[in-house]
Design an enzyme around this catalytic site. Structure first.
Site, PDB file in Angstrom:
ATOM      1  N   LEU A 143       0.863  -1.183   0.000  1.00 62.10           N
ATOM      2  CA  LEU A 143       0.000   0.000   0.000  1.00 62.10           C
ATOM      3  C   LEU A 143       0.896   1.228   0.000  1.00 62.10           C
ATOM      4  O   LEU A 143       1.907   1.269   0.711  1.00 62.10           O
ATOM      5  CB  LEU A 143      -0.897   0.025   1.246  1.00 62.10           C
ATOM      6  CG  LEU A 143      -2.176  -0.823   1.241  1.00 62.10           C
ATOM      7  CD1 LEU A 143      -2.840  -0.759   2.614  1.00 62.10           C
ATOM      8  CD2 LEU A 143      -3.141  -0.375   0.162  1.00 62.10           C
ATOM      9  N   ASP A 144       0.533   2.247  -0.793  1.00 67.48           N
ATOM     10  CA  ASP A 144       1.276   3.505  -0.759  1.00 67.48           C
ATOM     11  C   ASP A 144       1.280   4.066   0.662  1.00 67.48           C
ATOM     12  O   ASP A 144       0.347   3.821   1.437  1.00 67.48           O
ATOM     13  CB  ASP A 144       0.644   4.526  -1.701  1.00 67.48           C
ATOM     14  CG  ASP A 144       0.849   4.167  -3.161  1.00 67.48           C
ATOM     15  OD1 ASP A 144       1.802   3.435  -3.474  1.00 67.48           O
ATOM     16  OD2 ASP A 144       0.042   4.638  -3.998  1.00 67.48           O
TER      17      ASP A 144
END
Length: 301
Positions: free
Chosen positions: A46-47
């Site tokens: 996930l960013d």
């Protein structure tokens, strides 16, 4: 001689409800430290500014990571209409603006073009490798980054709400390797108004859902106490997407030694990838052939 890694021999899945502002690798490192685990890894980055389900595999469960990485995942996200950024999210610089604002009907009508087997160009600020270097590093250095389109399977992309003229909330279910930022960018271009991701949350990943997740505050609170063990999901949860076969006692021993072992099949067919269990525990993953499982991954718990 390789140095033996310190820590507990603990196996299973810990699901984190990741907050914004921390990288996925930093979450893994914190969990490994908090649980004193020898080995840990995550199933799908996930960013840093994204939130939601981040599944952390510990110990022998790391051998099942590919099955969660390959599984469908769902994201709820908000697109900021009227602006393009160099990163395709709100962390970047605005590089273009547009006063056009499409109607809800226009947005809904555009979504089917992004469903099914599509080709997607990842964001320039992404971890995609170009000639051995990460795209985001090249982009930060001011180089003209050219990334080739990649196949992506999108099962569903649906309109959720329109908080105001500048924002639309969407939900996407997709396969491995999808960039929500690219969906926002491409949708904005198709609508003629430009767009980027304002907020992004992963709501489920394979068998793991938001309700399964614990906070980083809980990780901190129970670090080094053993209390986090109560939140562990079994290693077998990572094998939810492939058929299960049941090993005989003799078959289990053979598979643990890397040899084909006798199994009873319920829904596996010849040539299927499957996992074998014995007394409820995963023994191995491999290929099912004529009453035997030919292992390519063996679990040592």
């Amino acid at each position: 001689m390789a140095r033996k890694r310190k820590g507990r021999d603990i196996s299973g899945w810990l699901v984190i409800d990741k907050p914004a502002g921390i990288s996925s690798s930093a979450v893994v490192n914190k969990v490994r430290w908090a649980m004193d685990a020898k080995k840990a890894g995550h199933a799908g980055t996930l960013d840093p500014e994204a939130t939601g389900v981040l599944a952390i595999a510990l110990g022998e469960a790391t051998k099942t990571v590919p099955f969660i990485t390959d599984a469908l995942k769902a994201y709820r996200f908000t697109v900021r209409l009227g602006q393009a950024t160099n990163t395709d999210d709100q962390e970047g610089e605005v590089i273009a603006e547009n006063d056009l604002r499409p109607s809800d009907e226009d947005i809904i009508a555009a979504l089917p073009d992004f469903v099914g087997d599509v080709m997607q160009i990842p964001p320039k600020f992404s971890a995609v490798k170009i000639d051995g270097q990460r795209a985001y590093k090249l982009a930060r250095d001011g180089q003209d980054v050219q990334i080739e389109a990649r196949p992506l399977y999108v099962e569903e992309l649906k309109f959720i709400s329109r908080p105001d003229a500048d924002h639309v909330e969407l939900e996407m279910t997709c396969g491995k390797g999808g960039y929500v930022r690219a969906i926002a960018r491409d949708l904005g271009e198709k609508l003629g108004c430009l767009g980027h991701v304002r907020e992004l949350r992963r709501i489920w990943s394979g068998p793991f859902e938001t309700v399964d997740g614990i906070s980083m505050e809980t990780v901190e609170e129970f670090a080094k106490t053993g209390e986090l063990d109560q939140y562990l999901h079994p290693l077998e949860a990572g094998l939810d997407g492939i058929p299960e076969v049941t090993a005989t006692a003799e078959g289990a021993v053979k598979m643990k030694n890397g040899n084909p072992g006798l199994v009873f099949s319920s829904d596996a067919e010849y040539g299927d990838e499957a996992w074998a269990s014995f007394e409820g525990k995963a023994v191995a993953v491999g290929v099912y052939k004529a009453g035997e499982l030919h292992p390519n991954r063996v679990f040592l718990h």
